[in-house]
Write a protein that holds these residues in place. Structure first.
Motif, short mmCIF file in Angstrom:
data_model
loop_
_atom_site.label_atom_id
_atom_site.label_comp_id
_atom_site.label_asym_id
_atom_site.label_seq_id
_atom_site.Cartn_x
_atom_site.Cartn_y
_atom_site.Cartn_z
N LEU A 1 0.83 -1.21 0.00
CA LEU A 1 0.00 0.00 0.00
C LEU A 1 0.86 1.26 0.00
O LEU A 1 0.54 2.25 -0.67
N ILE A 2 1.96 1.22 0.73
CA ILE A 2 2.87 2.36 0.76
C ILE A 2 3.53 2.53 -0.61
O ILE A 2 3.62 3.65 -1.12
N ALA A 3 3.95 1.44 -1.23
CA ALA A 3 4.54 1.51 -2.58
C ALA A 3 3.52 2.06 -3.57
O ALA A 3 3.84 2.91 -4.41
N ALA B 1 3.76 5.85 5.53
CA ALA B 1 2.34 5.72 5.20
C ALA B 1 1.66 7.08 5.21
O ALA B 1 0.87 7.41 4.32
N ALA B 2 1.96 7.90 6.21
CA ALA B 2 1.34 9.23 6.30
C ALA B 2 1.75 10.11 5.13
O ALA B 2 0.92 10.82 4.56
N ILE B 3 3.00 10.04 4.73
CA ILE B 3 3.50 10.88 3.63
C ILE B 3 2.82 10.52 2.32
O ILE B 3 2.49 11.41 1.53
N VAL B 4 2.59 9.24 2.08
CA VAL B 4 2.01 8.84 0.79
C VAL B 4 0.49 8.71 0.84
O VAL B 4 -0.14 8.34 -0.14
N GLY B 5 -0.11 9.01 2.01
CA GLY B 5 -1.56 9.04 2.10
C GLY B 5 -2.24 7.73 2.42
O GLY B 5 -3.42 7.55 2.14
N VAL B 6 -1.53 6.79 3.04
CA VAL B 6 -2.14 5.54 3.46
C VAL B 6 -2.68 5.76 4.87
O VAL B 6 -1.90 5.94 5.81
N ALA B 7 -4.00 5.76 5.01
CA ALA B 7 -4.63 5.98 6.32
C ALA B 7 -4.59 4.70 7.13
O ALA B 7 -5.11 3.67 6.72
N VAL C 1 8.88 4.38 11.43
CA VAL C 1 9.28 4.62 10.04
C VAL C 1 8.14 4.23 9.10
O VAL C 1 7.81 4.96 8.16
N VAL C 2 7.53 3.10 9.37
CA VAL C 2 6.41 2.63 8.53
C VAL C 2 5.26 3.61 8.60
O VAL C 2 4.69 3.99 7.57
N PHE C 3 4.91 4.08 9.80
CA PHE C 3 3.81 5.02 9.95
C PHE C 3 4.11 6.34 9.25
O PHE C 3 3.24 6.93 8.64
#
Length: 117
Positions: free
Chosen positions: A28-30, A73-79, A68-70
């Motif tokens: 999802l982050i990718a 995720a926040a930077i790329v818009g994964v809620a 780091v994962v969070f």
């Protein structure tokens, strides 16, 4: 104590659900990064990690730090929870209220007494 003879750290074994969830989150982050047309190098720099760590994150390596994962995720818009900071704060406060109602420490249950004569 002789530190030179310490055993190597044991490898932690993650359950199937955990492994799959981490892999999905990495994907999802990718996906979010690519939808934003962001290179891996740019995202890594924004998160403050190496490109190699980002690659491990996107592959679903469970040893990448959760913060780091969070952040990625926040930077790329994964809620991951609530999309709004105010809602997330409210959720945090409600959870803290629930925790306050529970015992501070959890202990192993005492051995039951077998009084069947």
């Amino acid at each position: 104590m002789d530190w030179t003879k310490m055993p190597a750290t044991s490898k932690h074994v993650y359950g199937r659900y955990t492994r799959e969830a981490v892999i999905v989150l990495g994907k999802l982050i990718a996906l979010g990064r690519k939808r934003r047309r962001m290179t891996a190098q740019v995202l890594a720099e924004r998160v403050g990690i190496s490109r190699g760590t980002l690659q491990r994150l996107e592959r679903g390596d469970p040893k990448v730090e959760i913060g780091v994962v969070f952040e990625a995720a926040a930077i790329v818009g994964v809620a991951l929870f609530e999309s709004d900071l105010k809602q997330l704060t409210t959720l945090s406060d409600r959870t803290a209220d629930r925790l306050a109602l529970l015992p501070k420490y959890v202990r192993e249950p005492a051995d039951t007494v077998d009084d069947d004569f």
